[in-house]
Design a protein around this motif. Structure first.
Motif, PDB file in Angstrom:
ATOM      1  N   THR A  62       0.842  -1.192   0.000  1.00  0.00           N
ATOM      2  CA  THR A  62       0.000   0.000   0.000  1.00  0.00           C
ATOM      3  C   THR A  62       0.879   1.243   0.000  1.00  0.00           C
ATOM      4  O   THR A  62       1.664   1.445   0.934  1.00  0.00           O
ATOM      5  N   GLN A  63       0.775   2.048  -1.042  1.00  0.00           N
ATOM      6  CA  GLN A  63       1.565   3.271  -1.114  1.00  0.00           C
ATOM      7  C   GLN A  63       1.002   4.307  -0.140  1.00  0.00           C
ATOM      8  O   GLN A  63      -0.205   4.560  -0.122  1.00  0.00           O
ATOM      9  N   ILE A  64       1.869   4.892   0.679  1.00  0.00           N
ATOM     10  CA  ILE A  64       1.453   5.882   1.670  1.00  0.00           C
ATOM     11  C   ILE A  64       1.602   7.292   1.114  1.00  0.00           C
ATOM     12  O   ILE A  64       0.687   8.109   1.198  1.00  0.00           O
ATOM     13  N   ASN A  65       2.768   7.591   0.550  1.00  0.00           N
ATOM     14  CA  ASN A  65       3.017   8.882  -0.088  1.00  0.00           C
ATOM     15  C   ASN A  65       4.014   8.680  -1.219  1.00  0.00           C
ATOM     16  O   ASN A  65       4.204   7.548  -1.678  1.00  0.00           O
ATOM     17  N   HIS A  66       4.671   9.737  -1.640  1.00  0.00           N
ATOM     18  CA  HIS A  66       5.525   9.640  -2.827  1.00  0.00           C
ATOM     19  C   HIS A  66       6.726   8.715  -2.649  1.00  0.00           C
ATOM     20  O   HIS A  66       7.249   8.181  -3.630  1.00  0.00           O
ATOM     21  N   PHE A 200       3.873  17.873   5.852  1.00  0.00           N
ATOM     22  CA  PHE A 200       2.716  17.158   6.392  1.00  0.00           C
ATOM     23  C   PHE A 200       2.549  15.781   5.747  1.00  0.00           C
ATOM     24  O   PHE A 200       2.231  14.801   6.429  1.00  0.00           O
ATOM     25  N   VAL A 201       2.750  15.705   4.441  1.00  0.00           N
ATOM     26  CA  VAL A 201       2.539  14.421   3.744  1.00  0.00           C
ATOM     27  C   VAL A 201       3.584  13.383   4.105  1.00  0.00           C
ATOM     28  O   VAL A 201       3.418  12.198   3.811  1.00  0.00           O
ATOM     29  N   ASP A 202       4.677  13.808   4.743  1.00  0.00           N
ATOM     30  CA  ASP A 202       5.721  12.869   5.145  1.00  0.00           C
ATOM     31  C   ASP A 202       5.399  12.157   6.452  1.00  0.00           C
ATOM     32  O   ASP A 202       6.085  11.199   6.824  1.00  0.00           O
TER      33      ASP A 202
END
Length: 258
Positions: A62-66, A200-202
């Protein structure tokens, strides 16, 4: 004159029923005891080997972020446990982009209460050797794992309060311990987590951390810190916020104004 009273005659059927009842109760008690003992022993042993790498199949990615993803690996059976105590970690083996073997330590975010699988949260850096292996992994492929490796074995209640400082994927060993404490109703340890990231996305596992903070407000508090700030608002607000951020050490290249 002495009078002797004789014992009343024993009904053979009643005696047989009583004997059978005692035998059944004893058998049930023995079964429960042996089952619990076997379960405890199995949890202690688990599926890992501290001296030999064993292969575990990737069943979900499952990809969480970049640059981060959550990897779920299947254990031998649906009732198997990994056998990792809070405070321990594993070593994973893979191949870098040049085809050379690389071994790195990782801490699963799952506990022995999660049966049939274990999960890793991995941040894949552009030049990371093991990052390359995880970046190329696809569902159905296998990961070589060895462990458990001792960092320390947490004992419930060994501290009244814990302060945690984490950054990036340094969250995973903290998360393992947070779960072990908060999911144990007998452990009253309070936890204060300061978690730093670039943006935030990290922030990894934020949904789970926020849920813990909501469910256990008296035992767990989390504070998120960002090294890069985005702001948007009227000119007066942006000017005031810029001054405050500058005083806190956030340079201009660490701020972005919409």
């Amino acid at each position: 004159m002495w009078t002797f009273l004789q014992n009343p005659p024993v009904n053979k059927l009643d005696a047989l029923i009583a004997l059978v009842a005692v035998s059944v109760v004893s058998a049930i008690a023995a079964y429960i005891y042996l089952k619990k003992k076997a379960k405890d022993a199995y949890v202690l042993v688990g599926c890992l080997d501290p001296t030999t790498f064993k292969d575990f199949k990737l069943v979900k990615r499952t990809q969480i972020n970049h640059n981060s993803a959550r990897f779920r690996f299947a254990l031998p059976t649906s009732t198997s446990v990994l056998g990792l105590h809070a405070g321990q970690f594993i070593r994973c083996r893979g191949m870098d982009r040049e085809g050379k073997e690389v071994i790195r330590p990782y801490t699963p975010i799952t506990l022995n209460s999660d049966v049939g699988y274990f999960e890793l949260v991995v941040k894949m850096y552009p030049l990371g050797r093991m990052s390359h292996h995880f970046r190329e992994m696809r569902e159905g492929e296998y990961l070589a794992v060895k462990g458990p490796i001792d960092r320390f074995k947490y004992k419930p209640g060994q501290a009244r309060s814990l302060g945690m400082l984490a950054g990036g994927t340094g969250m995973t060993p903290m998360f393992q311990l947070i779960r072990a404490i908060l999911e144990n109703p007998k452990d009253k340890t309070t936890i204060h987590l300061l978690y730093a990231n670039h943006t935030f996305v990290d922030i990894l596992l934020k949904e789970e951390l926020d849920w813990f903070a909501s469910k256990f407000p008296n035992h767990f508090k989390v504070c998120y810190v960002l090294s890069q700030i985005l702001r948007c608002g009227p000119p007066e607000m942006n000017k005031a916020m810029a001054a405050h951020l500058n005083e806190l050490g956030y340079t201009k290249d660490m701020q972005f104004e919409f």
